[in-house]
Design a protein around this motif. Structure first.
Motif, PDB file in Angstrom:
ATOM      1  N   GLY A 130      -0.273 -11.344  -7.399  1.00  0.00           N
ATOM      2  CA  GLY A 130      -0.403 -10.961  -9.116  1.00  0.00           C
ATOM      3  C   GLY A 130       0.549  -9.658  -9.571  1.00  0.00           C
ATOM      4  O   GLY A 130       0.568  -8.645  -8.867  1.00  0.00           O
ATOM      5  N   VAL A 131       0.633  -9.358 -10.699  1.00  0.00           N
ATOM      6  CA  VAL A 131       1.805  -8.984 -11.298  1.00  0.00           C
ATOM      7  C   VAL A 131       0.789  -8.184 -12.195  1.00  0.00           C
ATOM      8  O   VAL A 131      -1.036  -7.385 -11.753  1.00  0.00           O
ATOM      9  CB  VAL A 131       2.092  -9.331 -12.912  1.00  0.00           C
ATOM     10  CG1 VAL A 131       2.087  -8.602 -13.964  1.00  0.00           C
ATOM     11  CG2 VAL A 131       2.870 -10.150 -12.557  1.00  0.00           C
ATOM     12  N   GLU A 132       0.900  -6.093 -11.254  1.00  0.00           N
ATOM     13  CA  GLU A 132       0.261  -5.247 -11.434  1.00  0.00           C
ATOM     14  C   GLU A 132       0.958  -4.317 -12.738  1.00  0.00           C
ATOM     15  O   GLU A 132       2.640  -4.397 -11.876  1.00  0.00           O
ATOM     16  CB  GLU A 132      -0.073  -4.249 -10.554  1.00  0.00           C
ATOM     17  CG  GLU A 132      -0.911  -3.461 -10.721  1.00  0.00           C
ATOM     18  CD  GLU A 132      -1.118  -2.633  -9.086  1.00  0.00           C
ATOM     19  OE1 GLU A 132      -2.302  -2.816  -8.849  1.00  0.00           O
ATOM     20  OE2 GLU A 132      -0.377  -2.110  -8.636  1.00  0.00           O
ATOM     21  N   GLU A 133       0.277  -3.879 -13.325  1.00  0.00           N
ATOM     22  CA  GLU A 133       1.698  -3.226 -14.804  1.00  0.00           C
ATOM     23  C   GLU A 133       2.324  -1.930 -14.115  1.00  0.00           C
ATOM     24  O   GLU A 133       3.264  -1.319 -14.420  1.00  0.00           O
ATOM     25  CB  GLU A 133       0.319  -2.350 -15.716  1.00  0.00           C
ATOM     26  CG  GLU A 133       0.341  -3.889 -16.782  1.00  0.00           C
ATOM     27  CD  GLU A 133       1.823  -4.927 -17.175  1.00  0.00           C
ATOM     28  OE1 GLU A 133       2.574  -4.416 -17.828  1.00  0.00           O
ATOM     29  OE2 GLU A 133       1.533  -6.083 -17.290  1.00  0.00           O
ATOM     30  N   GLU A 134       1.947  -1.068 -13.270  1.00  0.00           N
ATOM     31  CA  GLU A 134       2.064  -0.239 -12.944  1.00  0.00           C
ATOM     32  C   GLU A 134       1.860   0.063 -11.479  1.00  0.00           C
ATOM     33  O   GLU A 134       1.967   0.662 -10.536  1.00  0.00           O
ATOM     34  CB  GLU A 134       1.661   1.256 -13.414  1.00  0.00           C
ATOM     35  CG  GLU A 134       0.988   1.744 -14.143  1.00  0.00           C
ATOM     36  CD  GLU A 134       0.734   2.681 -14.552  1.00  0.00           C
ATOM     37  OE1 GLU A 134       0.390   3.700 -13.969  1.00  0.00           O
ATOM     38  OE2 GLU A 134       0.242   2.635 -16.127  1.00  0.00           O
ATOM     39  N   PHE A 135       3.258  -1.094 -10.965  1.00  0.00           N
ATOM     40  CA  PHE A 135       3.583  -2.091  -9.482  1.00  0.00           C
ATOM     41  C   PHE A 135       4.217  -0.632  -8.806  1.00  0.00           C
ATOM     42  O   PHE A 135       5.323  -0.098  -8.906  1.00  0.00           O
ATOM     43  CB  PHE A 135       4.414  -2.761  -9.795  1.00  0.00           C
ATOM     44  CG  PHE A 135       5.067  -3.143  -8.051  1.00  0.00           C
ATOM     45  CD1 PHE A 135       4.011  -3.585  -7.525  1.00  0.00           C
ATOM     46  CD2 PHE A 135       5.812  -2.875  -7.956  1.00  0.00           C
ATOM     47  CE1 PHE A 135       4.100  -3.843  -6.186  1.00  0.00           C
ATOM     48  CE2 PHE A 135       6.570  -3.508  -6.545  1.00  0.00           C
ATOM     49  CZ  PHE A 135       5.351  -4.044  -5.754  1.00  0.00           C
ATOM     50  N   ARG A 136       2.969  -0.955  -8.037  1.00  0.00           N
ATOM     51  CA  ARG A 136       3.928  -0.039  -5.795  1.00  0.00           C
ATOM     52  C   ARG A 136       3.576  -0.788  -4.796  1.00  0.00           C
ATOM     53  O   ARG A 136       2.998  -1.004  -4.900  1.00  0.00           O
ATOM     54  CB  ARG A 136       3.542   1.662  -5.978  1.00  0.00           C
ATOM     55  CG  ARG A 136       3.552   2.593  -7.462  1.00  0.00           C
ATOM     56  CD  ARG A 136       2.930   3.814  -6.961  1.00  0.00           C
ATOM     57  NE  ARG A 136       1.805   3.998  -6.128  1.00  0.00           N
ATOM     58  CZ  ARG A 136       0.651   4.476  -6.258  1.00  0.00           C
ATOM     59  NH1 ARG A 136      -0.011   5.705  -7.462  1.00  0.00           N
ATOM     60  NH2 ARG A 136      -0.625   4.438  -5.951  1.00  0.00           N
ATOM     61  N   PRO A 137       4.810  -0.709  -4.575  1.00  0.00           N
ATOM     62  CA  PRO A 137       5.025  -1.854  -3.314  1.00  0.00           C
ATOM     63  C   PRO A 137       3.482  -1.584  -2.089  1.00  0.00           C
ATOM     64  O   PRO A 137       3.727  -0.354  -2.300  1.00  0.00           O
ATOM     65  CB  PRO A 137       5.974  -1.778  -2.341  1.00  0.00           C
ATOM     66  CG  PRO A 137       6.945  -0.769  -2.993  1.00  0.00           C
ATOM     67  CD  PRO A 137       6.199  -0.652  -4.447  1.00  0.00           C
ATOM     68  N   ALA A 138       3.582  -2.292  -1.673  1.00  0.00           N
ATOM     69  CA  ALA A 138       2.089  -1.790  -0.069  1.00  0.00           C
ATOM     70  C   ALA A 138       2.970  -1.245   0.441  1.00  0.00           C
ATOM     71  O   ALA A 138       3.466  -2.079   1.119  1.00  0.00           O
ATOM     72  CB  ALA A 138       0.755  -3.034   0.157  1.00  0.00           C
ATOM     73  N   ARG A 139       3.062  -0.365   0.829  1.00  0.00           N
ATOM     74  CA  ARG A 139       3.791   0.291   2.310  1.00  0.00           C
ATOM     75  C   ARG A 139       2.978   0.381   3.513  1.00  0.00           C
ATOM     76  O   ARG A 139       3.541   0.061   5.001  1.00  0.00           O
ATOM     77  CB  ARG A 139       4.492   1.533   2.019  1.00  0.00           C
ATOM     78  CG  ARG A 139       5.057   1.978   0.369  1.00  0.00           C
ATOM     79  CD  ARG A 139       6.590   1.213   1.175  1.00  0.00           C
ATOM     80  NE  ARG A 139       7.807   1.566  -0.093  1.00  0.00           N
ATOM     81  CZ  ARG A 139       8.374   0.925  -0.560  1.00  0.00           C
ATOM     82  NH1 ARG A 139       8.724   0.114   0.275  1.00  0.00           N
ATOM     83  NH2 ARG A 139       9.352   1.317  -1.493  1.00  0.00           N
ATOM     84  N   LYS A 140       1.522   0.585   3.757  1.00  0.00           N
ATOM     85  CA  LYS A 140       0.974   0.694   4.882  1.00  0.00           C
ATOM     86  C   LYS A 140      -0.209  -0.868   4.678  1.00  0.00           C
ATOM     87  O   LYS A 140       0.126  -1.579   5.887  1.00  0.00           O
ATOM     88  CB  LYS A 140      -0.131   1.970   4.569  1.00  0.00           C
ATOM     89  CG  LYS A 140      -0.907   1.764   5.712  1.00  0.00           C
ATOM     90  CD  LYS A 140       0.379   2.723   7.230  1.00  0.00           C
ATOM     91  CE  LYS A 140      -0.703   2.535   8.585  1.00  0.00           C
ATOM     92  NZ  LYS A 140      -0.049   2.811   9.225  1.00  0.00           N
ATOM     93  N   ALA A 141      -0.911  -0.681   3.748  1.00  0.00           N
ATOM     94  CA  ALA A 141      -1.438  -2.174   3.789  1.00  0.00           C
ATOM     95  C   ALA A 141      -0.874  -3.210   3.662  1.00  0.00           C
ATOM     96  O   ALA A 141       0.314  -2.929   3.839  1.00  0.00           O
ATOM     97  CB  ALA A 141      -2.594  -2.019   1.966  1.00  0.00           C
ATOM     98  N   HIS A 142      -0.672  -3.972   4.749  1.00  0.00           N
ATOM     99  CA  HIS A 142      -0.852  -5.274   4.471  1.00  0.00           C
ATOM    100  C   HIS A 142      -1.045  -6.599   5.051  1.00  0.00           C
ATOM    101  O   HIS A 142      -2.153  -6.087   5.652  1.00  0.00           O
ATOM    102  CB  HIS A 142       0.727  -4.881   5.776  1.00  0.00           C
ATOM    103  CG  HIS A 142       0.401  -4.721   7.076  1.00  0.00           C
ATOM    104  ND1 HIS A 142       0.117  -3.420   7.640  1.00  0.00           N
ATOM    105  CD2 HIS A 142       0.231  -5.504   7.858  1.00  0.00           C
ATOM    106  CE1 HIS A 142      -0.284  -3.398   8.441  1.00  0.00           C
ATOM    107  NE2 HIS A 142      -0.581  -4.322   8.862  1.00  0.00           N
ATOM    108  N   PRO A 143      -1.064  -7.509   4.850  1.00  0.00           N
ATOM    109  CA  PRO A 143      -1.758  -8.893   6.161  1.00  0.00           C
ATOM    110  C   PRO A 143      -0.344  -8.950   6.993  1.00  0.00           C
ATOM    111  O   PRO A 143       0.345  -8.593   7.510  1.00  0.00           O
ATOM    112  CB  PRO A 143      -1.072  -9.993   4.813  1.00  0.00           C
ATOM    113  CG  PRO A 143       0.398  -9.405   4.216  1.00  0.00           C
ATOM    114  CD  PRO A 143      -0.293  -8.394   3.671  1.00  0.00           C
ATOM    115  N   GLY A 144      -2.086  -9.718   7.754  1.00  0.00           N
ATOM    116  CA  GLY A 144      -0.645  -9.463   9.818  1.00  0.00           C
ATOM    117  C   GLY A 144      -0.867 -11.051   9.801  1.00  0.00           C
ATOM    118  O   GLY A 144      -2.126 -12.060   9.528  1.00  0.00           O
ATOM    119  N   LEU A 145       0.137 -11.706   9.450  1.00  0.00           N
ATOM    120  CA  LEU A 145       0.230 -12.999   9.821  1.00  0.00           C
ATOM    121  C   LEU A 145       0.861 -13.336  11.053  1.00  0.00           C
ATOM    122  O   LEU A 145       1.957 -13.298  11.580  1.00  0.00           O
ATOM    123  CB  LEU A 145       1.233 -13.598   8.590  1.00  0.00           C
ATOM    124  CG  LEU A 145       0.896 -13.449   7.248  1.00  0.00           C
ATOM    125  CD1 LEU A 145       2.306 -12.858   6.282  1.00  0.00           C
ATOM    126  CD2 LEU A 145       0.128 -13.913   6.526  1.00  0.00           C
TER     127      LEU A 145
END
Length: 120
Positions: free
Chosen positions: A57-72
């Protein structure tokens, strides 16, 4: 009662949909799922592979998730890592989870993703 995770949502910057499609479809092998029209107007993309569903999803003040993540969970993790590397993604192996082989990578906007396979 909770039964299963329906999807995981990650953020992305506006206008990154083509980069996301190239990565999630061409590199990861997922299928793009059409968003309902009211949600499609907001931008972003939805992807699915089997029961794995990721929403970007688009986030206006986007910052990538560096710690949080999905485990696939994957099968054939060595081949899957090679697939990502062939697609230009960096693969970082991590041996700290007992009973699993795993690596981390990032999508083209910098979100952290974990890929793992139980050892047999």
């Amino acid at each position: 009662m909770l039964t299963v995770v329906d999807h995981v949502q990650l953020a992305a910057p506006a206008g990154s949909e083509d980069l996301l499609r190239a990565y999630y479809v061409d590199v990861l092998g997922m299928t793009e799922v059409p968003k309902p029209p009211v949600l499609a107007a907001r931008g972003g993309c939805w992807f699915q592979a089997g029961q794995v569903r990721l929403h970007l999803g688009v986030e206006e003040e986007f910052r990538p998730a560096r710690k949080a993540h999905p485990g696939l969970l994957v099968t054939g993790i060595e081949a899957y890592a090679a697939r990502l590397e062939a697609g230009g993604a960096r693969v970082v192996w991590d041996g700290d989870l007992p009973g699993h082989r795993r690596f981390y990578s990032e999508d083209p906007v910098g979100n952290r993703l974990e890929f793992l396979e139980p050892e047999r």
